[in-house]
Design a protein around this motif. Structure first.
Motif, mmCIF file in Angstrom:
data_model
loop_
_atom_site.group_PDB
_atom_site.id
_atom_site.type_symbol
_atom_site.label_atom_id
_atom_site.label_comp_id
_atom_site.label_asym_id
_atom_site.label_seq_id
_atom_site.Cartn_x
_atom_site.Cartn_y
_atom_site.Cartn_z
ATOM 1 N N GLU A 1 -5.972 -29.799 18.623
ATOM 2 C CA GLU A 1 -5.529 -31.175 18.387
ATOM 3 C C GLU A 1 -4.078 -31.430 18.806
ATOM 4 O OE1 GLU A 1 -6.452 -33.026 14.744
ATOM 5 O OE2 GLU A 1 -8.539 -32.357 14.711
ATOM 6 N N LYS B 1 -2.986 -34.019 21.676
ATOM 7 C CA LYS B 1 -2.062 -35.128 21.434
ATOM 8 C C LYS B 1 -0.893 -35.102 22.417
ATOM 9 C CE LYS B 1 0.933 -37.111 17.874
ATOM 10 N NZ LYS B 1 1.486 -36.950 16.500
ATOM 11 N N SER B 2 -0.308 -33.918 22.608
ATOM 12 C CA SER B 2 0.817 -33.794 23.546
ATOM 13 C C SER B 2 0.395 -34.146 24.962
ATOM 14 C CB SER B 2 1.373 -32.372 23.508
ATOM 15 O OG SER B 2 1.893 -32.074 22.231
ATOM 16 N N ALA C 1 -2.080 -36.162 25.835
ATOM 17 C CA ALA C 1 -2.300 -37.612 25.901
ATOM 18 C C ALA C 1 -0.979 -38.363 26.013
ATOM 19 C CB ALA C 1 -3.071 -38.078 24.660
ATOM 20 N N GLU C 2 0.039 -37.934 25.252
ATOM 21 C CA GLU C 2 1.347 -38.586 25.313
ATOM 22 C C GLU C 2 1.988 -38.425 26.686
ATOM 23 O OE1 GLU C 2 3.370 -36.716 22.095
ATOM 24 O OE2 GLU C 2 2.594 -38.123 20.569
ATOM 25 N N ILE D 1 -1.094 -45.723 23.254
ATOM 26 C CA ILE D 1 0.142 -45.921 22.494
ATOM 27 C C ILE D 1 1.334 -45.416 23.297
ATOM 28 C CG2 ILE D 1 1.425 -45.174 20.449
ATOM 29 C CD1 ILE D 1 -1.290 -45.161 18.954
ATOM 30 N N SER D 2 1.199 -44.223 23.876
ATOM 31 C CA SER D 2 2.280 -43.646 24.680
ATOM 32 C C SER D 2 2.579 -44.513 25.895
ATOM 33 C CB SER D 2 1.891 -42.232 25.124
ATOM 34 O OG SER D 2 2.871 -41.674 25.968
ATOM 35 N N ASN E 1 -6.622 -43.204 22.309
ATOM 36 C CA ASN E 1 -5.710 -43.953 21.436
ATOM 37 C C ASN E 1 -4.269 -43.496 21.625
ATOM 38 O OD1 ASN E 1 -7.783 -45.477 20.312
ATOM 39 N ND2 ASN E 1 -8.084 -44.099 18.585
ATOM 40 N N THR E 2 -4.071 -42.183 21.637
ATOM 41 C CA THR E 2 -2.720 -41.643 21.807
ATOM 42 C C THR E 2 -2.174 -41.984 23.183
ATOM 43 O OG1 THR E 2 -3.319 -39.797 20.347
ATOM 44 C CG2 THR E 2 -1.316 -39.547 21.654
ATOM 45 N N GLN F 1 -9.609 -40.087 20.228
ATOM 46 C CA GLN F 1 -8.253 -39.762 19.790
ATOM 47 C C GLN F 1 -7.321 -39.634 20.986
ATOM 48 O OE1 GLN F 1 -8.002 -36.230 17.282
ATOM 49 N NE2 GLN F 1 -5.908 -35.851 17.962
#
Length: 273
Positions: free
Chosen positions: A64, A68-69, A71-72, A139-140, A135-136, A132
């Motif tokens: 996860e 997340k990293s 995706a950002e 936002i980024s 979404n990330t 997920q």
């Protein structure tokens, strides 16, 4: 019942062993993106095919933090190179569909999901993690775009605050257009910095071109004038329009303490020059 870990290993093994088939499936699922693969690589150094594997592996291994990293970083890269969200969405959905095609193939050949519980657990894992990621990413992407917009606006607003020296110690600041809460902060920064750097002793601020100034902006403007006075500079206001004066009077705002008021810019300049 098979564990998610064993199912993950089967899926990754299939992708590794069927590299060309995997890429062909992706490109056929994303028609608009497939024609831009090379352009995106050259423009943003973004290898979509490698990144597709990376996304799937992070999802299947439930990594996860790395997901997340990733995706950002992707959001920033796509925003920085002005790549469209529509292309990204199409590509990620192509990855999702291709992954489910692989699950279907392995179900037929290796009985990948032995029962309904296996399937529903796998479905929740894949769809939740890909959602997920999206979404990330969004936002980024949005945060980066917003930051760039504010920086660009700040540059433009700085250019729209021209402090013009008319003698060694006298300068003029003609303000034009609407002044909102963002622009008044730029005016404050520019005015105080220029007074400090240029040693301005008298600053004539002409307001004849101001279209609108709300009460909170007028309050802030009063504080700017107080700052000018504290720096040892004399502020002179010219071109105050009747509607702006009425708004100030009704709001109980007076500039007399920190600034002089004169009629027109021309009259003031004749006096000081």
């Amino acid at each position: 019942m098979k564990s998610i870990q064993s199912i993950s290993q089967e899926i990754k093994k299939y992708i590794d062993e069927n590299d060309q088939s995997f890429e062909h499936s992706l490109l056929s699922e994303a028609v608009n993106v497939s024609s831009k693969i090379t352009d995106i690589l050259e423009k943003g150094n973004i290898n979509l095919l490698i990144n597709a594997r990376r996304l799937i592996y992070y999802v299947m291994d439930q990594r996860e933090e790395e997901l997340k990293s990733f995706a950002e970083a992707e959001g920033i890269a796509w925003a920085e190179h002005s790549l469209t969200l529509a292309l990204k969405l199409e590509w990620v959905q192509a990855i999702r569909r291709t992954l489910w095609q692989i699950v279907s193939i392995l179900d037929e050949t290796k009985n990948l999901t032995a029962d309904h519980k296996d399937f529903y657990e796998l479905e929740a894992l894949i769809n939740d993690k890909i959602d997920q990621f999206l979404n990330t990413f969004f936002i980024s992407y949005s945060k980066y775009k917003d930051t760039m917009f504010l920086k660009q606006r700040e540059v433009v607003e700085h250019l729209s605050v021209p402090i013009i020296p008319v003698s060694e110690y006298v300068s003029v600041l003609p303000l034009i257009g609407s002044i909102d809460s963002f622009r008044i902060k730029i005016i404050e920064e520019k005015v105080l910095n220029d007074i400090g750097v240029s040693r301005i002793q008298t600053l004539v601020i002409d307001l004849s071109g101001i279209a609108m100034m709300e009460k909170d902006v007028i309050d802030h403007f009063e504080k700017v004038l107080a700052g000018v006075s504290m720096m040892g500079c004399k502020a002179i206001l010219t071109g105050l329009r009747p509607d702006l004066v009425r708004k100030m009077v009704h709001a109980g705002i007076r500039f007399e303490k920190n600034a002089e008021t004169k009629g027109t810019l021309q009259e003031t300049l004749r006096r000081y020059l």
